[in-house]
Design an enzyme around this catalytic site. Structure first.
Site, PDB file in Angstrom:
ATOM      1  N   HIS A 313       0.849  -1.191   0.000  1.00 19.11           N
ATOM      2  CA  HIS A 313       0.000   0.000   0.000  1.00 19.11           C
ATOM      3  C   HIS A 313       0.879   1.233   0.000  1.00 19.11           C
ATOM      4  O   HIS A 313       1.929   1.253   0.653  1.00 19.11           O
ATOM      5  CB  HIS A 313      -0.904  -0.005   1.239  1.00 19.11           C
ATOM      6  CG  HIS A 313      -2.060   0.945   1.149  1.00 19.11           C
ATOM      7  ND1 HIS A 313      -1.926   2.293   1.396  1.00 19.11           N
ATOM      8  CD2 HIS A 313      -3.370   0.737   0.835  1.00 19.11           C
ATOM      9  CE1 HIS A 313      -3.118   2.870   1.244  1.00 19.11           C
ATOM     10  NE2 HIS A 313      -4.000   1.971   0.905  1.00 19.11           N
ATOM     11  N   ASP A 371      -7.820  -4.674  -0.168  1.00 19.41           N
ATOM     12  CA  ASP A 371      -8.403  -4.964  -1.471  1.00 19.41           C
ATOM     13  C   ASP A 371      -8.349  -6.453  -1.795  1.00 19.41           C
ATOM     14  O   ASP A 371      -9.261  -6.993  -2.422  1.00 19.41           O
ATOM     15  CB  ASP A 371      -7.672  -4.183  -2.571  1.00 19.41           C
ATOM     16  CG  ASP A 371      -7.772  -2.679  -2.380  1.00 19.41           C
ATOM     17  OD1 ASP A 371      -8.893  -2.207  -2.125  1.00 19.41           O
ATOM     18  OD2 ASP A 371      -6.750  -1.995  -2.468  1.00 19.41           O
TER      19      ASP A 371
END
Length: 435
Positions: A313, A371
């Protein structure tokens, strides 16, 4: 924010006079250097593509510490909110600044649930789209069009209008997302029911039909509610900044949120979980679990062009705190639906295992992010991959509204106007002979 005791001093090597810059402190997190007078005093701008070191606003809504892997909504850790609150509690918190008491909770839940229906003419508006249109294209149009149906709450400078628009957007987003899905598959729309929860209502509108009663599975209901909570807000990301910038012009809340939806559509932002599932399906087509090792080796090869989606991320340099919560939900959903041995989900677990054990990925802190797990959960529930970003937009709507309202209420609020470093041709004249 408060003024710090220390100041920053900007020195120039060309003999120009140095400049003192005020330093401000927030509650927690890095201090900021105030450069608002930089251009007036020096004739120069700062250069920061991607806003990697620029605080464009002050905000009291969400805080992220990427190094610690910490996410706070109004000061509360995401781990506590996800386990002790539901999504509408989270909405109240983000909008109002604190969690509701029992009376406030009941009133707010009732207010939202009782406004989930949309204007009947919206379904005729939908018919203008092709059946195979991407749901995000449809949603961008539908949300922007809300201002044509609810023009009694479009004055962004009127606090009452902002409150009404906030409830309408939060309440109607599940209905609009479900309508976009139903339109695409050719099924009749399902009207919302006031006796169901926010997440339960969405499940029924998505998967119910008029032919029989739809019974909400409580495990899937909790899973969807958690997805909504974990995606409710995430500080000053691309779509939130888009909503703020669009709203800074004074446009109506529906238009500003539609701009956020359009930004979220990008694969580098809201489309990340869709890209992750597409990656897993590509591996499945190439041979499934037996090809995972080969795929992961290609990921390590910078020249292969193969990317590992759903891991790492930009903000979190450690483990994404939302990912652990979503991992628990993922295991619960797969167990409830008996999908632990589904080929695609077995493949996903093998990718996860290698990434968590292989030194290449561990040393680079390429851990599974939210995700990765939310994509698996949504697919297991039956939500099609191309609708993942629409579900993300549904969840993020409250964060966008809270950020928009905060900006409008800020006494320092002004229209956004980024500057640039011009690298084009200098002034030149048109040669008359060139005609």
């Amino acid at each position: 924010m408060k003024l710090a005791d220390n100041k920053a001093i900007l020195n120039f090597s060309n003999g120009s006079p140095s400049m003192e810059l005020p330093v401000y402190q927030g509650t927690i997190g890095p201090d900021v250097i105030d450069i608002r007078k930089l251009y007036a005093q020096t004739g120069m701008f700062t250069y920061d593509p991607g806003f990697l070191s620029t605080a464009a606003c002050q905000s009291a809504i969400t805080y992220i510490d990427g190094d610690k892997g910490e996410l706070l909504y109004r000061g509360y850790p995401i781990e506590q909110i996800a386990t002790k609150c539901d999504y509408l509690d989270t909405c109240y918190l983000l909008l109002k600044g604190d969690l509701p008491n029992p009376t406030e909770r009941g009133d707010f839940h009732k207010l939202v649930i009782n406004h989930t229906m949309v204007h009947e003419q919206m379904q005729f508006f939908l018919r203008g789209f092709r059946r195979d249109a991407h749901p995000m294209a449809v949603l961008t149009g539908l949300i922007g069009a809300l201002s044509a149906f609810y023009h009694d709450s479009t004055d962004i400078n009127n606090p009452q209008h902002r409150d009404i628009a906030a409830i309408r957007l939060i309440a109607k987003m599940p209905t609009l997302v479900a309508m976009a899905y139903k339109y695409g598959v050719g099924q009749p729309y399902m009207y919302p029911r006031n006796d169901l929860s926010y997440a339960g209502n969405f499940l029924r509108m998505m998967f119910g039909t008029p032919c029989e009663d739809y019974v909400v599975n409580p495990v899937l209901e909790r899973a969807l509610d958690r997805i909504f909570i974990l995606h409710a807000d995430h500080e000053q990301n691309a779509s939130t900044s888009t909503v703020r910038l669009c709203g800074s012009s004074g446009t109506n809340p529906f238009a500003a949120i539609a701009a956020g939806v359009a930004c979220l559509w990008g694969p580098a932002h809201g489309g990340a979980n869709e890209a992750c599932l597409n990656m897993l399906e590509d591996i499945q087509r190439q041979g499934g679990v037996s090809k995972v090792g080969e795929f992961m080796e290609k990921v390590k090869d910078k020249n292969s062009g193969v990317k590992l989606m759903g891991f790492g991320h930009r903000v979190y340099k450690n483990y994404d705190p939302r990912a652990k919560l979503m991992q628990e939900t993922c295991d619960e959903v797969l167990a409830e639906l008996g999908l632990q041995n589904d080929p695609l989900f077995k493949l996903a677990k093998e990718v996860e295992k290698i990434a968590l054990e292989d030194d290449y990925f561990v040393s680079r802190k390429l851990y599974p992010n939210v995700d990765f797990y939310s994509g698996i959960v949504q697919r297991a529930i039956g939500i099609p991959v191309h609708l993942f970003t629409g579900v993300f937009a549904l969840a993020r709507t409250v964060g966008w509204i809270a950020q928009l309202n905060e900006m409008i209420s800020d006494p320092e609020y002004k229209i956004g106007r980024p500057r640039q470093l011009y690298t084009g041709a200098p002034r030149r004249d048109i040669d008359g002979a060139a005609r």
